[in-house]
Design a protein around this motif. Structure first.
Motif, PDB file in Angstrom:
ATOM      1  N   GLN A 251       0.818  -1.203   0.000  1.00  0.00           N
ATOM      2  CA  GLN A 251       0.000   0.000   0.000  1.00  0.00           C
ATOM      3  C   GLN A 251       0.857   1.260   0.000  1.00  0.00           C
ATOM      4  O   GLN A 251       0.558   2.227  -0.691  1.00  0.00           O
ATOM      5  N   ALA A 252       1.927   1.249   0.797  1.00  0.00           N
ATOM      6  CA  ALA A 252       2.780   2.439   0.868  1.00  0.00           C
ATOM      7  C   ALA A 252       3.482   2.720  -0.455  1.00  0.00           C
ATOM      8  O   ALA A 252       3.782   3.870  -0.775  1.00  0.00           O
ATOM      9  N   LEU A 253       3.723   1.680  -1.243  1.00  0.00           N
ATOM     10  CA  LEU A 253       4.363   1.861  -2.546  1.00  0.00           C
ATOM     11  C   LEU A 253       3.457   2.563  -3.552  1.00  0.00           C
ATOM     12  O   LEU A 253       3.890   2.875  -4.656  1.00  0.00           O
ATOM     13  N   SER A 254       2.213   2.825  -3.151  1.00  0.00           N
ATOM     14  CA  SER A 254       1.290   3.520  -4.052  1.00  0.00           C
ATOM     15  C   SER A 254       1.832   4.895  -4.447  1.00  0.00           C
ATOM     16  O   SER A 254       1.424   5.460  -5.462  1.00  0.00           O
ATOM     17  N   GLY A 255       2.764   5.427  -3.664  1.00  0.00           N
ATOM     18  CA  GLY A 255       3.371   6.697  -4.027  1.00  0.00           C
ATOM     19  C   GLY A 255       4.036   6.644  -5.394  1.00  0.00           C
ATOM     20  O   GLY A 255       4.070   7.648  -6.113  1.00  0.00           O
ATOM     21  N   MET A 256       4.544   5.483  -5.777  1.00  0.00           N
ATOM     22  CA  MET A 256       5.172   5.341  -7.090  1.00  0.00           C
ATOM     23  C   MET A 256       4.151   5.478  -8.216  1.00  0.00           C
ATOM     24  O   MET A 256       4.497   5.894  -9.322  1.00  0.00           O
ATOM     25  N   GLN A 257       2.906   5.137  -7.926  1.00  0.00           N
ATOM     26  CA  GLN A 257       1.865   5.283  -8.947  1.00  0.00           C
ATOM     27  C   GLN A 257       1.765   6.737  -9.387  1.00  0.00           C
ATOM     28  O   GLN A 257       1.545   7.030 -10.564  1.00  0.00           O
ATOM     29  N   TYR A 258       1.977   7.646  -8.462  1.00  0.00           N
ATOM     30  CA  TYR A 258       1.774   9.050  -8.755  1.00  0.00           C
ATOM     31  C   TYR A 258       3.001   9.673  -9.391  1.00  0.00           C
ATOM     32  O   TYR A 258       2.902  10.724 -10.006  1.00  0.00           O
ATOM     33  N   VAL A 259       4.132   8.992  -9.234  1.00  0.00           N
ATOM     34  CA  VAL A 259       5.291   9.374 -10.034  1.00  0.00           C
ATOM     35  C   VAL A 259       5.009   9.025 -11.499  1.00  0.00           C
ATOM     36  O   VAL A 259       5.206   9.840 -12.402  1.00  0.00           O
ATOM     37  N   PHE A 260       4.502   7.796 -11.716  1.00  0.00           N
ATOM     38  CA  PHE A 260       4.110   7.388 -13.070  1.00  0.00           C
ATOM     39  C   PHE A 260       3.024   8.321 -13.607  1.00  0.00           C
ATOM     40  O   PHE A 260       3.062   8.737 -14.766  1.00  0.00           O
ATOM     41  N   LEU A 261       2.076   8.656 -12.749  1.00  0.00           N
ATOM     42  CA  LEU A 261       0.940   9.483 -13.159  1.00  0.00           C
ATOM     43  C   LEU A 261       1.394  10.866 -13.588  1.00  0.00           C
ATOM     44  O   LEU A 261       0.919  11.401 -14.599  1.00  0.00           O
ATOM     45  N   LEU A 262       2.318  11.446 -12.850  1.00  0.00           N
ATOM     46  CA  LEU A 262       2.818  12.781 -13.179  1.00  0.00           C
ATOM     47  C   LEU A 262       3.521  12.772 -14.533  1.00  0.00           C
ATOM     48  O   LEU A 262       3.319  13.670 -15.360  1.00  0.00           O
ATOM     49  N   VAL A 263       4.332  11.754 -14.774  1.00  0.00           N
ATOM     50  CA  VAL A 263       5.056  11.651 -16.036  1.00  0.00           C
ATOM     51  C   VAL A 263       4.100  11.464 -17.209  1.00  0.00           C
ATOM     52  O   VAL A 263       4.273  12.059 -18.276  1.00  0.00           O
ATOM     53  N   LEU A 264       3.058  10.657 -17.008  1.00  0.00           N
ATOM     54  CA  LEU A 264       2.099  10.394 -18.077  1.00  0.00           C
ATOM     55  C   LEU A 264       1.153  11.568 -18.310  1.00  0.00           C
ATOM     56  O   LEU A 264       0.756  11.852 -19.447  1.00  0.00           O
ATOM     57  N   ALA A 265       0.777  12.264 -17.223  1.00  0.00           N
ATOM     58  CA  ALA A 265      -0.213  13.338 -17.334  1.00  0.00           C
ATOM     59  C   ALA A 265       0.360  14.599 -17.970  1.00  0.00           C
ATOM     60  O   ALA A 265      -0.368  15.364 -18.601  1.00  0.00           O
ATOM     61  N   LEU A 266       1.671  14.827 -17.806  1.00  0.00           N
ATOM     62  CA  LEU A 266       2.256  16.070 -18.298  1.00  0.00           C
ATOM     63  C   LEU A 266       2.083  16.257 -19.807  1.00  0.00           C
ATOM     64  O   LEU A 266       1.578  17.300 -20.242  1.00  0.00           O
ATOM     65  N   PRO A 267       2.459  15.285 -20.660  1.00  0.00           N
ATOM     66  CA  PRO A 267       2.256  15.497 -22.101  1.00  0.00           C
ATOM     67  C   PRO A 267       0.777  15.589 -22.475  1.00  0.00           C
ATOM     68  O   PRO A 267       0.415  16.321 -23.394  1.00  0.00           O
ATOM     69  N   LEU A 268      -0.077  14.858 -21.736  1.00  0.00           N
ATOM     70  CA  LEU A 268      -1.507  14.911 -22.022  1.00  0.00           C
ATOM     71  C   LEU A 268      -2.107  16.270 -21.671  1.00  0.00           C
ATOM     72  O   LEU A 268      -3.116  16.676 -22.258  1.00  0.00           O
ATOM     73  N   SER A 269      -1.488  16.970 -20.703  1.00  0.00           N
ATOM     74  CA  SER A 269      -2.009  18.284 -20.313  1.00  0.00           C
ATOM     75  C   SER A 269      -1.867  19.298 -21.442  1.00  0.00           C
ATOM     76  O   SER A 269      -2.609  20.282 -21.502  1.00  0.00           O
ATOM     77  N   PHE A 270      -0.923  19.092 -22.364  1.00  0.00           N
ATOM     78  CA  PHE A 270      -0.773  19.981 -23.512  1.00  0.00           C
ATOM     79  C   PHE A 270      -1.801  19.651 -24.595  1.00  0.00           C
ATOM     80  O   PHE A 270      -2.294  20.541 -25.284  1.00  0.00           O
ATOM     81  N   ARG A 271      -2.118  18.359 -24.723  1.00  0.00           N
ATOM     82  CA  ARG A 271      -3.071  17.927 -25.759  1.00  0.00           C
ATOM     83  C   ARG A 271      -4.511  18.127 -25.314  1.00  0.00           C
ATOM     84  O   ARG A 271      -5.370  18.515 -26.102  1.00  0.00           O
ATOM     85  N   TYR A 272      -4.787  17.858 -24.015  1.00  0.00           N
ATOM     86  CA  TYR A 272      -6.147  18.001 -23.480  1.00  0.00           C
ATOM     87  C   TYR A 272      -6.102  18.851 -22.206  1.00  0.00           C
ATOM     88  O   TYR A 272      -6.330  18.345 -21.103  1.00  0.00           O
ATOM     89  N   PRO A 273      -5.814  20.148 -22.323  1.00  0.00           N
ATOM     90  CA  PRO A 273      -5.661  20.989 -21.123  1.00  0.00           C
ATOM     91  C   PRO A 273      -6.934  21.099 -20.296  1.00  0.00           C
ATOM     92  O   PRO A 273      -6.871  21.278 -19.081  1.00  0.00           O
ATOM     93  N   GLN A 274      -8.107  20.961 -20.949  1.00  0.00           N
ATOM     94  CA  GLN A 274      -9.359  21.078 -20.212  1.00  0.00           C
ATOM     95  C   GLN A 274      -9.629  19.850 -19.364  1.00  0.00           C
ATOM     96  O   GLN A 274     -10.463  19.889 -18.439  1.00  0.00           O
ATOM     97  N   VAL A 275      -8.941  18.744 -19.642  1.00  0.00           N
ATOM     98  CA  VAL A 275      -9.143  17.501 -18.899  1.00  0.00           C
ATOM     99  C   VAL A 275      -8.000  17.241 -17.933  1.00  0.00           C
ATOM    100  O   VAL A 275      -8.204  16.943 -16.753  1.00  0.00           O
ATOM    101  N   PHE A 276      -6.751  17.359 -18.431  1.00  0.00           N
ATOM    102  CA  PHE A 276      -5.583  17.013 -17.636  1.00  0.00           C
ATOM    103  C   PHE A 276      -4.752  18.232 -17.262  1.00  0.00           C
ATOM    104  O   PHE A 276      -3.556  18.120 -17.015  1.00  0.00           O
ATOM    105  N   GLY A 277      -5.369  19.405 -17.241  1.00  0.00           N
ATOM    106  CA  GLY A 277      -4.616  20.632 -16.989  1.00  0.00           C
ATOM    107  C   GLY A 277      -3.815  20.573 -15.695  1.00  0.00           C
ATOM    108  O   GLY A 277      -4.334  20.226 -14.646  1.00  0.00           O
ATOM    109  N   GLU A 278      -2.523  20.909 -15.777  1.00  0.00           N
ATOM    110  CA  GLU A 278      -1.637  20.933 -14.615  1.00  0.00           C
ATOM    111  C   GLU A 278      -1.029  22.332 -14.495  1.00  0.00           C
ATOM    112  O   GLU A 278      -0.440  22.832 -15.439  1.00  0.00           O
TER     113      GLU A 278
END
Length: 311
Positions: A251-278
């Motif tokens: 359960q504590a390793l779930s923090g790594m999920q959000y490292v993956f999430l940040l890396v994946l969400a960043l390029p998507l925030s440029f393509r879909y800013p209204q959905v994944f805006g960061e």
């Protein structure tokens, strides 16, 4: 070490599934209860594992697994409600942090959850993983009046207790049986949503809308299927990691999920800013980089072992 790799794989697929969840909830499916109901139907694919060792281990153990799946489904409803109105890269880490805090309680009752003997470095690793999860969840300095959404707390507690129950049930059963019975419990949780009038109306209207062939329905259905395949793989890997290793660390390793999430969400925030805006500035990146360092250090210490500590 093997359970760590399995858990990391699970959290990577969870990150992909979370991004697709955000996309679906931002348009095609507005009601979290409707989305959770469809997810519960998809969980029945676990029945395909029946020929690979499924058994009945008594009503007590079966009831624990069913309750685990039920709580996980209710946690999903709360999680989807939070994701619908907030940034996915903020909500997901917050939920993971609450889950980790629930898991930390097992340090004080390792025998109850078959955790074995904890070491000094293990406890330190848990603290680092949880601290990293907190740091990646909040934007410092905290703004006046800022608070954690109540749906985040509900989701984290429900999902955390769900995984603890799953681990507890595994003390008397094999992996396949726990996986199948817990998914049946998840399906039962989806059906129970129909008992709530407002949820029943949303689910029936949503089912009718997506049963009508259209380009939008086909697109939404395709994204949903891909997301649930990723979610299914993630669930399998995380459950298997809990079967192999200490549930508190899984359960504590779930923090790594959000490292993956940040890396994946960043390029998507440029393509879909209204959905994944960061909205990230220099200090936001610095803070998240520090969080990643803490999570990485905690991960390294978890793999290293250490000096025995009597609790």
């Amino acid at each position: 070490m093997s359970w760590i790799l399995v858990a990391l794989g699970g959290y990577f697929f969870n990150a992909v599934a979370a991004l697709l969840d955000k996309y679906i909830l931002s348009g095609p499916i507005k009601a979290p209860a409707v989305y959770a109901f469809f997810v519960s139907l998809f969980s029945l694919f676990a029945l395909f594992f029946i020929p690979f060792g499924f058994q009945f281990f008594g009503w007590r153990t079966t009831g624990i697994f069913l309750l685990s799946g039920l709580l996980f489904l209710y946690g999903l409803v709360a999680f989807y409600a939070a994701v619908q109105w907030h940034e996915i890269s903020r909500i997901a880490p917050l939920v993971g942090t609450v889950i980790s805090l629930v898991a930390f309680g097992t340090v004080f009752a390792p025998a109850l959850f078959s955790e074995g003997t904890f070491t000094l470095l293990h406890v330190l690793a848990l603290l680092l993983l949880i601290s990293g999860g907190l740091l990646i969840s909040f934007d410092l300095p905290l703004r006046a009046g800022e608070r954690i959404p109540v749906f985040v707390i509900i989701a984290g507690i429900a999902m955390g207790v769900s995984l603890l129950l799953l681990k507890y049930g595994y003390a008397d059963a094999n992996f396949v049986s726990g996986l199948v019975w817990s998914r049946i419990g998840m399906f039962a949780g989806g059906l129970s949503l129909l008992l709530v009038p407002v949820f029943r109306e949303q689910i029936l209207s949503g089912s009718h809308r997506f049963s009508t062939p259209s380009r939008a329905a086909v697109h939404a259905g395709s994204v949903f299927i891909v997301g649930k395949v990723c979610g299914g793989v993630a669930t399998f890997l995380i459950a298997y990691a809990a079967f192999l290793g200490p549930v508190s660390f899984v359960q504590a390793l779930s923090g790594m999920q959000y490292v993956f999430l940040l890396v994946l969400a960043l390029p998507l925030s440029f393509r879909y800013p209204q959905v994944f805006g960061e909205r990230l500035f220099f200090w936001d990146w610095f803070q998240k980089a520090c969080a990643i360092v803490l999570i990485g250090l905690g991960l390294w210490l978890a793999a290293m072992g250490g000096i025995k500590l009597l609790l």
